[in-house]
Design an enzyme around this catalytic site. Structure first.
Site, PDB file in Angstrom:
ATOM      1  N   SER A  69       0.797  -1.236   0.000  1.00 47.45           N
ATOM      2  CA  SER A  69       0.000   0.000   0.000  1.00 47.45           C
ATOM      3  C   SER A  69       0.821   1.273   0.000  1.00 47.45           C
ATOM      4  O   SER A  69       0.254   2.358  -0.176  1.00 47.45           O
ATOM      5  CB  SER A  69      -0.929   0.019   1.212  1.00 47.45           C
ATOM      6  N   LYS A  72       0.358   3.414  -2.935  1.00 47.50           N
ATOM      7  CA  LYS A  72      -0.800   4.313  -3.071  1.00 47.50           C
ATOM      8  C   LYS A  72      -0.380   5.783  -2.987  1.00 47.50           C
ATOM      9  O   LYS A  72      -1.063   6.664  -3.501  1.00 47.50           O
ATOM     10  CB  LYS A  72      -1.828   3.998  -1.977  1.00 47.50           C
ATOM     11  N   TYR A 196      -3.703  -2.858 -10.371  1.00 46.25           N
ATOM     12  CA  TYR A 196      -3.575  -2.548  -8.937  1.00 46.25           C
ATOM     13  C   TYR A 196      -2.661  -3.562  -8.228  1.00 46.25           C
ATOM     14  O   TYR A 196      -1.805  -3.194  -7.418  1.00 46.25           O
ATOM     15  CB  TYR A 196      -4.967  -2.510  -8.298  1.00 46.25           C
ATOM     16  N   TYR A 244      -4.411   3.469   8.242  1.00 41.44           N
ATOM     17  CA  TYR A 244      -5.781   2.940   8.343  1.00 41.44           C
ATOM     18  C   TYR A 244      -6.410   3.324   9.667  1.00 41.44           C
ATOM     19  O   TYR A 244      -6.215   4.436  10.149  1.00 41.44           O
ATOM     20  CB  TYR A 244      -5.786   1.418   8.130  1.00 41.44           C
ATOM     21  N   VAL A 262       1.159  -3.754   3.822  1.00 36.35           N
ATOM     22  CA  VAL A 262       1.090  -5.046   4.498  1.00 36.35           C
ATOM     23  C   VAL A 262       2.334  -5.917   4.262  1.00 36.35           C
ATOM     24  O   VAL A 262       2.474  -6.966   4.877  1.00 36.35           O
ATOM     25  CB  VAL A 262      -0.171  -5.886   4.162  1.00 36.35           C
TER      26      VAL A 262
HETATM   27  N1  GLU Z   1      -2.289  -5.151  -1.918  1.00 38.21           N
HETATM   28  C1  GLU Z   1      -2.865  -5.038  -0.605  1.00 38.21           C
HETATM   29  C2  GLU Z   1      -4.375  -5.108  -0.724  1.00 38.21           C
HETATM   30  O1  GLU Z   1      -4.904  -4.487  -1.597  1.00 38.21           O
HETATM   31  C3  GLU Z   1      -2.435  -3.760   0.009  1.00 38.21           C
HETATM   32  C4  GLU Z   1      -2.916  -3.565   1.415  1.00 38.21           C
HETATM   33  C5  GLU Z   1      -1.895  -2.892   2.301  1.00 38.21           C
HETATM   34  O2  GLU Z   1      -0.702  -2.909   1.995  1.00 38.21           O
HETATM   35  O3  GLU Z   1      -2.273  -2.352   3.336  1.00 38.21           O
HETATM   36  O4  GLU Z   1      -5.023  -5.782   0.008  1.00 38.21           O
END
Ligand code: GLU
Length: 308
Positions: A69, A72, A196, A244, A262
């Site tokens: 993530s 992002k 993605y 988050y 993650v």
């Molecule tokens: N590729 C992971 C997902 O979309 C990213 C989530 C994360 O890194 O927090 O679930």
């Protein structure tokens, strides 16, 4: 930073690595992406890029990991640079107190995700990043951006991680189909999810990631990538939503913006002072690196770095 101060900081980072390597409570690696489930939880690395141009590192700072993530942040930078404030018609700027891949919040709010860092918001941001006549059809622009920001052309995508996530991306598919039913995705869900998952599978080490974050820290050398006002906006969102539903705790204990993934990485920014990457694969209950968060808290206490 003077020579003596640099040496003191380097000594602190070496000690921090030793403490983190000894820690018993390390969190759990992400299990819902099969390729990430086999990563050794005992690793820890940190790298700090300073405004003066120096970079200090300790531990497994040269070991590659899946940024997940954290990607992002880079897709948001491109989408915001391209669409400006029009982006906020499709995705909000508010924190969320649901988990990162929550479905319920999206339905309650009529298909407009809370922010660009929850998964639904990131899907919209990636859709927006690709929504332009000159955008091409894949991740070329994102990879160019990340490589330029890091000053390293070797950064690549781990296609096995991407394929592994795509095969089991049931939750992200459900978010994408819901968004599409609300008219908030322009691309076909399968195509968007392929892109993605590849975006999340960008592989970097702490040294590369800390370098790539310099454009957010407001260093002159990276100012051509995004205008300063937009970089400041991204920092604000990272502070509010980069961890988050654990973002409040991170802001309280660390005191500067950060974005977790993650894979166990965190990119953190001390505007005007430092761009920091830390990595340890074990996660806490919110899906954020347990020891990475602890290390940033100790670094913040040691240096006095805080935006407050
Ligand atoms: N590729 C992971 C997902 O979309 C990213 C989530 C994360 O890194 O927090 O679930």
């Amino acid at each position: 930073m003077g020579h003596a101060a640099l040496e003191t900081l380097q000594g602190f980072l070496v000690g921090l690595d030793a403490r983190m390597k000894r820690a018993h409570k390390r969190g759990r690696v992400a299990h819902y992406i099969p390729q990430l489930a086999s990563v050794d939880v005992h690793q820890f690395g940190i790298s700090v890029c300073l405004a003066s141009g120096e970079r200090l590192s300790a531990g497994d700072a040269a070991t590659p990991f899946s940024i997940q993530s954290i990607s992002k942040v880079f897709s948001l930078a491109i989408a915001l640079g391209r669409h400006g404030d029009r982006l906020w018609k499709r995705v909000g700027k508010e924190p969320s107190n649901y988990t990162f891949n929550s479905v319920i919040e999206l339905e309650q709010e009529g298909g407009k995700p809370r922010n660009p860092f929850v998964n639904a918001g990131a899907l919209v941001t990636t859709d927006a990043m690709l929504d332009a006549p000159d955008a091409g059809c894949g991740l070329d622009e994102l990879m160019d951006f990340v490589r330029t920001a890091a000053g390293d052309d070797r950064i690549s995508i781990d296609e096995q991680v991407a394929a592994s996530e795509y095969r089991t991306a049931y939750r992200n598919f459900s978010l994408a189909y819901f968004l599409r039913s609300c008219g908030n995705l322009h691309m076909e869900c399968e195509r968007l999810l392929q892109i993605y998952c590849r975006q999340c599978a960008i592989t970097m080490n702490c040294e590369q990631l800390a370098s790539a974050g310099r454009f957010l820290a407001g260093f002159d050398s990276a100012a051509h990538l995004l205008n300063p006002a937009q970089a400041r906006s991204i920092n604000a969102l990272m502070l509010l939503a980069g961890h988050y539903d654990g973002s409040g705790d991170f802001a309280y204990s660390v005191g500067f913006p950060g974005k977790s993934g993650v894979g166990g990485g965190i990119l953190a920014v001390v505007p005007g002072h430092a761009s920091i990457a830390v990595w340890s694969p074990g996660l806490n209950a919110f899906g954020n690196s347990l020891l990475g968060t602890r290390a940033l808290q100790e670094l913040s206490e040691f240096t006095g770095w805080s935006v407050f």
